[in-house]
Design a protein around this motif. Structure first.
Motif, PDB file in Angstrom:
ATOM      1  N   SER A  38      -1.101  95.205 -12.601  1.00 56.01           N
ATOM      2  CA  SER A  38      -2.279  96.011 -12.258  1.00 56.01           C
ATOM      3  C   SER A  38      -3.358  95.961 -13.340  1.00 56.01           C
ATOM      4  CB  SER A  38      -1.882  97.459 -11.962  1.00 56.01           C
ATOM      5  OG  SER A  38      -1.188  98.008 -13.060  1.00 56.01           O
ATOM      6  N   GLU A  39      -2.955  95.955 -14.615  1.00 51.58           N
ATOM      7  CA  GLU A  39      -3.978  95.954 -15.675  1.00 51.58           C
ATOM      8  C   GLU A  39      -4.708  94.612 -15.723  1.00 51.58           C
ATOM      9  OE1 GLU A  39      -1.599  99.077 -18.543  1.00 51.58           O
ATOM     10  OE2 GLU A  39      -2.711  97.466 -19.501  1.00 51.58           O
ATOM     11  N   VAL A  40      -3.963  93.541 -15.491  1.00 48.62           N
ATOM     12  CA  VAL A  40      -4.607  92.222 -15.451  1.00 48.62           C
ATOM     13  C   VAL A  40      -5.551  92.157 -14.247  1.00 48.62           C
ATOM     14  CG1 VAL A  40      -4.254  89.737 -15.299  1.00 48.62           C
ATOM     15  CG2 VAL A  40      -2.635  91.127 -16.576  1.00 48.62           C
ATOM     16  N   GLU A  41      -5.087  92.667 -13.114  1.00 47.22           N
ATOM     17  CA  GLU A  41      -5.923  92.672 -11.896  1.00 47.22           C
ATOM     18  C   GLU A  41      -7.215  93.460 -12.126  1.00 47.22           C
ATOM     19  OE1 GLU A  41      -2.226  92.258  -8.709  1.00 47.22           O
ATOM     20  OE2 GLU A  41      -3.383  94.117  -8.777  1.00 47.22           O
TER      21      GLU A  41
ATOM     22  N   ASN B  53     -18.554  87.301 -15.451  1.00 42.42           N
ATOM     23  CA  ASN B  53     -19.179  87.817 -16.661  1.00 42.42           C
ATOM     24  C   ASN B  53     -18.430  87.181 -17.826  1.00 42.42           C
ATOM     25  OD1 ASN B  53     -19.522  89.424 -19.006  1.00 42.42           O
ATOM     26  ND2 ASN B  53     -20.290  91.101 -17.749  1.00 42.42           N
ATOM     27  N   TYR B  54     -19.125  86.387 -18.632  1.00 40.18           N
ATOM     28  CA  TYR B  54     -18.439  85.663 -19.712  1.00 40.18           C
ATOM     29  C   TYR B  54     -17.721  86.619 -20.674  1.00 40.18           C
ATOM     30  CZ  TYR B  54     -20.970  81.434 -18.251  1.00 40.18           C
ATOM     31  OH  TYR B  54     -21.475  80.367 -17.533  1.00 40.18           O
ATOM     32  N   ASP B  55     -18.303  87.798 -20.874  1.00 41.78           N
ATOM     33  CA  ASP B  55     -17.662  88.772 -21.779  1.00 41.78           C
ATOM     34  C   ASP B  55     -16.293  89.209 -21.270  1.00 41.78           C
ATOM     35  OD1 ASP B  55     -20.782  90.487 -22.608  1.00 41.78           O
ATOM     36  OD2 ASP B  55     -19.831  88.694 -23.447  1.00 41.78           O
ATOM     37  N   SER B  56     -16.083  89.079 -19.955  1.00 40.03           N
ATOM     38  CA  SER B  56     -14.822  89.554 -19.386  1.00 40.03           C
ATOM     39  C   SER B  56     -13.668  88.604 -19.698  1.00 40.03           C
ATOM     40  CB  SER B  56     -14.941  89.709 -17.871  1.00 40.03           C
ATOM     41  OG  SER B  56     -14.934  88.436 -17.257  1.00 40.03           O
ATOM     42  N   ILE B  57     -13.970  87.380 -20.085  1.00 42.41           N
ATOM     43  CA  ILE B  57     -12.910  86.383 -20.301  1.00 42.41           C
ATOM     44  C   ILE B  57     -11.953  86.855 -21.389  1.00 42.41           C
ATOM     45  CG2 ILE B  57     -12.417  84.028 -21.073  1.00 42.41           C
ATOM     46  CD1 ILE B  57     -15.121  83.256 -19.737  1.00 42.41           C
ATOM     47  N   ASP B  58     -12.508  87.309 -22.507  1.00 37.29           N
ATOM     48  CA  ASP B  58     -11.640  87.796 -23.590  1.00 37.29           C
ATOM     49  C   ASP B  58     -10.864  89.039 -23.158  1.00 37.29           C
ATOM     50  OD1 ASP B  58     -13.719  86.870 -26.457  1.00 37.29           O
ATOM     51  OD2 ASP B  58     -12.131  85.806 -25.382  1.00 37.29           O
ATOM     52  N   LYS B  59     -11.511  89.869 -22.342  1.00 35.72           N
ATOM     53  CA  LYS B  59     -10.827  91.098 -21.873  1.00 35.72           C
ATOM     54  C   LYS B  59      -9.660  90.732 -20.957  1.00 35.72           C
ATOM     55  CE  LYS B  59     -14.910  94.009 -22.265  1.00 35.72           C
ATOM     56  NZ  LYS B  59     -16.083  94.529 -21.599  1.00 35.72           N
ATOM     57  N   ILE B  60      -9.881  89.753 -20.101  1.00 35.26           N
ATOM     58  CA  ILE B  60      -8.805  89.322 -19.201  1.00 35.26           C
ATOM     59  C   ILE B  60      -7.665  88.726 -20.016  1.00 35.26           C
ATOM     60  CG2 ILE B  60      -8.188  87.693 -17.368  1.00 35.26           C
ATOM     61  CD1 ILE B  60     -11.114  88.019 -16.347  1.00 35.26           C
ATOM     62  N   ARG B  61      -8.022  87.900 -20.999  1.00 38.89           N
ATOM     63  CA  ARG B  61      -6.985  87.279 -21.846  1.00 38.89           C
ATOM     64  C   ARG B  61      -6.202  88.362 -22.583  1.00 38.89           C
ATOM     65  NH1 ARG B  61      -8.683  82.306 -25.337  1.00 38.89           N
ATOM     66  NH2 ARG B  61      -6.484  81.871 -25.010  1.00 38.89           N
ATOM     67  N   TYR B 117      -1.374  81.737 -18.603  1.00 38.00           N
ATOM     68  CA  TYR B 117      -2.486  82.240 -17.782  1.00 38.00           C
ATOM     69  C   TYR B 117      -3.660  82.692 -18.645  1.00 38.00           C
ATOM     70  CZ  TYR B 117       0.103  81.495 -13.588  1.00 38.00           C
ATOM     71  OH  TYR B 117       0.772  80.867 -12.570  1.00 38.00           O
ATOM     72  N   SER B 118      -3.364  83.061 -19.885  1.00 39.16           N
ATOM     73  CA  SER B 118      -4.448  83.398 -20.817  1.00 39.16           C
ATOM     74  C   SER B 118      -5.215  82.113 -21.162  1.00 39.16           C
ATOM     75  CB  SER B 118      -3.860  84.024 -22.084  1.00 39.16           C
ATOM     76  OG  SER B 118      -4.837  84.077 -23.104  1.00 39.16           O
ATOM     77  N   ASP B 119      -4.492  81.035 -21.390  1.00 38.20           N
ATOM     78  CA  ASP B 119      -5.146  79.760 -21.680  1.00 38.20           C
ATOM     79  C   ASP B 119      -5.908  79.247 -20.456  1.00 38.20           C
ATOM     80  OD1 ASP B 119      -2.596  78.364 -23.925  1.00 38.20           O
ATOM     81  OD2 ASP B 119      -4.328  79.642 -24.289  1.00 38.20           O
ATOM     82  N   LYS B 120      -5.341  79.450 -19.281  1.00 37.28           N
ATOM     83  CA  LYS B 120      -6.025  79.033 -18.045  1.00 37.28           C
ATOM     84  C   LYS B 120      -7.361  79.771 -17.919  1.00 37.28           C
ATOM     85  CE  LYS B 120      -1.898  78.206 -15.195  1.00 37.28           C
ATOM     86  NZ  LYS B 120      -1.904  76.854 -14.660  1.00 37.28           N
ATOM     87  N   MET B 121      -7.344  81.054 -18.302  1.00 39.88           N
ATOM     88  CA  MET B 121      -8.557  81.872 -18.199  1.00 39.88           C
ATOM     89  C   MET B 121      -9.641  81.283 -19.096  1.00 39.88           C
ATOM     90  SD  MET B 121      -9.520  84.309 -16.425  1.00 39.88           S
ATOM     91  CE  MET B 121     -11.285  84.041 -16.352  1.00 39.88           C
ATOM     92  N   TYR B 122      -9.252  80.836 -20.306  1.00 38.35           N
ATOM     93  CA  TYR B 122     -10.210  80.218 -21.222  1.00 38.35           C
ATOM     94  C   TYR B 122     -10.790  78.953 -20.578  1.00 38.35           C
ATOM     95  CZ  TYR B 122     -12.009  77.488 -25.123  1.00 38.35           C
ATOM     96  OH  TYR B 122     -12.816  76.717 -25.925  1.00 38.35           O
ATOM     97  N   GLU B 123      -9.912  78.149 -19.977  1.00 41.77           N
ATOM     98  CA  GLU B 123     -10.338  76.888 -19.350  1.00 41.77           C
ATOM     99  C   GLU B 123     -11.279  77.146 -18.175  1.00 41.77           C
ATOM    100  OE1 GLU B 123      -6.635  74.996 -18.444  1.00 41.77           O
ATOM    101  OE2 GLU B 123      -6.192  74.630 -20.545  1.00 41.77           O
TER     102      GLU B 123
END
Lengths: 100, 157
Positions: A38-41, B53-61, B117-123
Motif C-alpha cells: 500500500s505504501e508503494v502504491e 513528477n520527476y521528484d516522485s521517483i526518489d519517493k517511490i524508490r 523494482y527500485s532500480d526499475k523505477m530509476y530506469e
C-alpha cells in the motif's frame, strides 16, 4: 522428569507448537507484510499516472505473490527437516534398548 | 489592351500570387512529418492524462526500500522470537536454531530481490526524461522547417 529437565530429547507437542509458530511467522506475518504494497502504491499514485504506472504496480504485486509462494515452499522444506529430526530422535529412542 | 482586360490580367496575376503562396504553404505543411500515434481520447487505464513528477521517483524508490526493510524485519523476528527450546534438548537444539537462521537468511536474500523494482523505477524515470528530450528535439526541428517556409505576402500597391 519433565521435558525441561532433559539434557537430550524431543517433545512432540513442542515440535508441533514450534512448527505452528514458524508457520504463523512465515506464512502469516511475513507473507502479509510482503502482500502489503500500500505504501508503494500510494507513492506511485502521488507522482505517476498512466498505463506504465499501473503496470509497474501490477508487476510488483505479481512479484510479491511469487515471493509468498516461494516462502511457502521454504517453510515446507523447514517443516520437513524439523519433523525429520523428531522422527529420527523417536526412532532412535525406540531402537536403543531391545527387549531381552 | 482595353482597361477591362488589364484589370482581368492584374486580377489574374494576384490570384496566381495567392495560389502560389497557398502552394508554398501546402508544401511547407507537407514537410512536417507529424507524429504518428494511437488516437487515445483517454489513457488505456481510463485516466484523462498520463505523466510523471520527476521528484516522485526518489519517493517511490524510498517507499520500495522501506517495504523491503519491513519484510526483512519480520523475518528477523523469527530468529529472535522463536526458539526450539521447548521442542528439542541437546546439541540438536542450537543446530535446529542455526537451520532456521539459514532458512531466514535465504528468505532475506530472496526478498531483497524486490529492490530491483527500485532500480526499475530509476530506469523508467530516465526513459521518461529521454522521451521528453527526443520529442522536444523533433518538435523543434519541425517548427524550424515550418518557419523557414513561411513567406508573407506584402501588398505591392
Amino acid at each position: 522428569m519433565d521435558f525441561q529437565g532433559a539434557s537430550y530429547g524431543v517433545d512432540i507437542m513442542g515440535i508441533n507448537n514450534y512448527i505452528n509458530d514458524l508457520n504463523t511467522a512465515i506464512l502469516t506475518n511475513v507473507s502479509s507484510t510482503i502482500r502489503d504494497c500500500s505504501e508503494v502504491e500510494a507513492a506511485v499514485k502521488a507522482g505517476w499516472v498512466g498505463q506504465s504506472a499501473d503496470q509497474f504496480l501490477l508487476n510488483l504485486n505479481k512479484a510479491a505473490d511469487q515471493m509468498c509462494d516461494t516462502l511457502k515452499e521454504l517453510q515446507k522444506t523447514f517443516e520437513a527437516e524439523i519433523k525429520g529430526i523428531k522422527d529420527q530422535m523417536m526412532d532412535f529412542d525406540d531402537a536403543l534398548v531391545e527387549e531381552e | 489592351m482595353g482597361l477591362i482586360d488589364k484589370v482581368r490580367l492584374g486580377l489574374g496575376k494576384a490570384v496566381d500570387a495567392v495560389n502560389n503562396l497557398k502552394d508554398k504553404f501546402t508544401a511547407a505543411i507537407g514537410k512536417v512529418q507529424g507524429f504518428v500515434g494511437s488516437c487515445f481520447e483517454v489513457a488505456r487505464n481510463g485516466s484523462t492524462f498520463t505523466g510523471i513528477n520527476y521528484d516522485s521517483i526518489d519517493k517511490i524508490r524510498g517507499s520500495i526500500r522501506t517495504y523491503v526493510t519491513k519484510i526483512q524485519n519480520e523475518l528477523a523476528k523469527i530468529n529472535s522470537d522463536l526458539s526450539p527450546d521447548k521442542a528439542l534438548k541437546g546439541d540438536i537444539a542450537p543446530a535446529a536454531s542455526a537451520y532456521v537462521k539459514a532458512v531466514t537468511d535465504v528468505a532475506d536474500a530472496y526478498v531483497s530481490a524486490l529492490l530491483a523494482y527500485s532500480d526499475k523505477m530509476y530506469e523508467y524515470g530516465e526513459a521518461f526524461k529521454k522521451n521528453d528530450a527526443s520529442l522536444t528535439s523533433n518538435v523543434k526541428d519541425e517548427a524550424s522547417a515550418l518557419a523557414s517556409s513561411a513567406e508573407k505576402y506584402t501588398e505591392k500597391y
